[in-house]
Design a protein around this motif. Structure first.
Motif, PDB file in Angstrom:
ATOM      1  N   LYS A 155     -67.999 -16.050 -91.611  1.00 34.44           N
ATOM      2  CA  LYS A 155     -69.362 -16.532 -92.018  1.00 34.44           C
ATOM      3  C   LYS A 155     -69.564 -17.736 -92.115  1.00 34.44           C
ATOM      4  O   LYS A 155     -68.836 -18.516 -92.927  1.00 34.44           O
ATOM      5  CB  LYS A 155     -69.816 -15.643 -93.257  1.00 34.44           C
ATOM      6  CG  LYS A 155     -71.162 -15.791 -93.573  1.00 34.44           C
ATOM      7  CD  LYS A 155     -71.615 -15.135 -94.910  1.00 34.44           C
ATOM      8  CE  LYS A 155     -73.307 -14.926 -95.219  1.00 34.44           C
ATOM      9  NZ  LYS A 155     -73.861 -14.240 -94.344  1.00 34.44           N
TER      10      LYS A 155
ATOM     11  N   TRP B 116     -77.451 -19.567 -91.399  1.00 37.13           N
ATOM     12  CA  TRP B 116     -76.160 -18.863 -91.404  1.00 37.13           C
ATOM     13  C   TRP B 116     -75.886 -18.074 -89.913  1.00 37.13           C
ATOM     14  O   TRP B 116     -76.821 -17.988 -89.195  1.00 37.13           O
ATOM     15  CB  TRP B 116     -76.066 -17.793 -92.437  1.00 37.13           C
ATOM     16  CG  TRP B 116     -76.643 -16.501 -91.825  1.00 37.13           C
ATOM     17  CD1 TRP B 116     -76.062 -15.504 -91.413  1.00 37.13           C
ATOM     18  CD2 TRP B 116     -77.993 -16.208 -92.076  1.00 37.13           C
ATOM     19  NE1 TRP B 116     -77.063 -14.447 -91.087  1.00 37.13           N
ATOM     20  CE2 TRP B 116     -78.315 -14.905 -91.506  1.00 37.13           C
ATOM     21  CE3 TRP B 116     -79.293 -16.745 -92.798  1.00 37.13           C
ATOM     22  CZ2 TRP B 116     -79.567 -14.331 -91.325  1.00 37.13           C
ATOM     23  CZ3 TRP B 116     -80.326 -16.166 -92.619  1.00 37.13           C
ATOM     24  CH2 TRP B 116     -80.567 -14.812 -92.152  1.00 37.13           C
TER      25      TRP B 116
ATOM     26  N   ASN C  10     -73.035 -15.288 -88.306  1.00 39.93           N
ATOM     27  CA  ASN C  10     -71.770 -14.350 -88.361  1.00 39.93           C
ATOM     28  C   ASN C  10     -71.033 -14.042 -87.089  1.00 39.93           C
ATOM     29  O   ASN C  10     -71.801 -13.812 -86.020  1.00 39.93           O
ATOM     30  CB  ASN C  10     -72.128 -12.905 -88.975  1.00 39.93           C
ATOM     31  CG  ASN C  10     -72.809 -13.220 -90.423  1.00 39.93           C
ATOM     32  OD1 ASN C  10     -72.383 -13.955 -91.156  1.00 39.93           O
ATOM     33  ND2 ASN C  10     -73.489 -12.144 -90.756  1.00 39.93           N
TER      34      ASN C  10
ATOM     35  N   ASN D  76     -66.564 -19.266 -94.541  1.00 41.74           N
ATOM     36  CA  ASN D  76     -65.968 -18.083 -95.580  1.00 41.74           C
ATOM     37  C   ASN D  76     -66.064 -18.544 -96.979  1.00 41.74           C
ATOM     38  O   ASN D  76     -65.113 -18.467 -97.560  1.00 41.74           O
ATOM     39  CB  ASN D  76     -64.721 -17.441 -95.016  1.00 41.74           C
ATOM     40  CG  ASN D  76     -64.985 -16.410 -93.951  1.00 41.74           C
ATOM     41  OD1 ASN D  76     -66.063 -16.001 -93.445  1.00 41.74           O
ATOM     42  ND2 ASN D  76     -63.929 -16.428 -93.030  1.00 41.74           N
TER      43      ASN D  76
END
Ligand SMILES: Cc1cc2nc3c(=O)[nH]c(=O)nc-3n(C[C@H](O)[C@H](O)[C@H](O)COP(=O)(O)OP(=O)(O)OC[C@H]3O[C@@H](n4cnc5c(N)ncnc54)[C@H](O)[C@@H]3O)c2cc1C
Length: 403
Positions: free
Chosen positions: A328, A321, A323, A369
């Motif tokens: 995200k 992941w 951010n 997202n």
């Protein structure tokens, strides 16, 4: 005597030690860390720690009491300098000889160094450890000019965090798009637009040629003959696995310490886990080395289970992941070699998914997202489900419902 030594004290080391206790290992566990802080959350170093939303005291992976309660010894400021396989001891920078019956190498990676003319004139920063992050953070403030070399995840996350601090950020990338090594053009374009919308200058297809000291700070002369003035430079051009100890002790290494599906090296008493290991992935049918927390944790659990006598094989789909700003990204699978690409949703809305297909199967997906879609994709990739483009593009239905 039975005892486990773990070299390194990152995410994989801590997970391995705690899993060993959960699985019933009753003998000594000793973690050696060359760093001075208790093991901490590395991903926050480019995110919340730099932008100030996560304080240093919140970074620890576990509190000291938990290690004490589990009788896990952590020797901070102690570097392993030699693995003596014939005597089964680890020699440390503090002149100790620590015996082991099983050894786990969890040494992670180190930043790839920048070598350009003039770089000796200035303090080139890299972002890997808490000390690195502290140093960088101390140099960032409103109006300061930050030059980031390399538009991979770490460079871009740092750019986003520095922008929140109102720094003036320029990102330089040698490739023709950001994140070129890890994702498709559509996702790269999305991130380029996102950063530019936040005021970050992104220069693609460009390399630094030379750096000069000037009265107002530093000046980088670029390969396209333009110049960039800056106060602080951070280099994020990839990492190299920390394999020196393993190599010197004769373990098989090739882009990482080579292990089998049980996380065992060429010496069955020695395991290697996390970023430093090169392991077989059954799903993709090849050896891979990953730089991600989920991989570090899973390999740690596999190694601990095998040491405790419950045979366990690593069989996970890679995921990751990132951010940046209010976006995200969650990536599952490896998209390399895909034959078809399907975009569902609209990048301009900051909510979309990119599916990568090969032989009519989903092999990877980027979810922006879209956490629910990410979880769903993970299941389909694992199950090797056959999937058609129509099942992904029919927007009046949830994806992968019968069309
Ligand atoms: C800034 C940043 C942001 C990141 N963001 C994400 C993210 O959002 N998502 C994600 O999945 N991953 C992210 N990562 C990657 C992730 O942090 C790594 O995959 C993970 O930390 C790997 O864990 P590890 O235990 O293998 O190694 P590490 O966490 O790197 O730990 C290795 C430790 O071993 C120590 N060591 C090395 N050699 C010796 C020695 N000889 N003696 C003693 N100690 C030694 C090192 O100092 C280090 O503390 C990020 C990494 C960085 C640097």
């Amino acid at each position: 005597m039975e005892s486990i030594v773990i070299i390194g004290a990152g995410h994989s080391a801590v997970e391995a030690a705690l899993t060993l206790r959960k699985k019933g290992w009753e003998h000594d566990i000793c973690i050696l860390s060359q760093e001075s802080a208790l093991p901490y959350q590395r991903p926050q170093l480019s995110k919340g720690y730099i932008d100030g939303s996560v304080l240093e005291e919140k970074l620890a992976l576990k509190q000291r009491e938990l290690y004490n309660k589990n009788n896990i010894e952590i020797k901070l400021g102690t570097k392993a300098i030699k693995i003596n396989r014939s005597r089964r001891i680890i020699e440390t920078s503090k002149n100790e000889n620590i015996p082991y019956s099983h050894l786990i190498i969890a040494t992670g990676t180190r930043p790839r160094p920048l070598t350009i003319s003039g770089s000796h004139l200035l303090d080139v920063n890299y972002l890997r450890s808490l000390d690195d992050a502290k140093k960088i953070k101390s140099k960032l403030a409103a109006g300061r000019r930050l030059l980031v070399i390399g538009a991979g995840y770490i460079g871009l996350e740092l750019a986003a965090s520095a922008t929140k601090l109102n720094c003036k950020v320029t990102v330089v990338e040698a490739e023709e798009r950001v994140l070129a090594r890890v994702t498709s053009e559509v996702v790269s374009t999305f991130y380029q637009n996102l950063h530019r919308a936040h005021g970050v200058e992104i220069k693609l297809n460009t390399n630094i040629q030379t750096i000069h000291k000037v009265s107002s700070g530093f000046e980088a002369i670029m390969s396209d003959a333009t110049t960039i003035e800056f106060d602080t430079i951070v280099v994020g051009i990839g990492v190299l696995p920390n394999t020196q100890l393993a190599e010197e002790s004769g373990l098989v290494c090739s882009n990482g310490i080579v292990v089998n599906e049980r996380a065992q090296t060429s010496d069955p008493l020695i395991y290697a886990i996390g970023d430093c290991s090169n392991h077989p992935n059954e799903f993709y049918q090849k050896q891979i080395r990953l730089e991600s927390i989920p991989n570090a944790l899973e390999q740690a659990r596999v190694a601990a289970a095998n040491i405790c006598g419950s045979p366990s094989s690593y069989n996970s789909i890679p995921w990751f992941w990132s951010n940046q700003y209010n976006v995200k990204l969650q990536t599952v699978g490896l998209s390399e070699g895909y034959e078809e690409i399907v975009v569902r949703g609209t990048p301009a809305d900051n909510v979309f998914c990119v599916f990568y297909l090969k032989d009519k199967r989903l092999i990877a997906m980027d979810a922006i997202n879209s956490s629910a879609d990410f979880l769903k994709a993970k299941t389909h990739i694992l199950n090797k489900n056959t999937i058609t483009t129509a099942q992904l593009t029919e927007t009046t239905k949830a994806w992968f419902e019968p069309v």
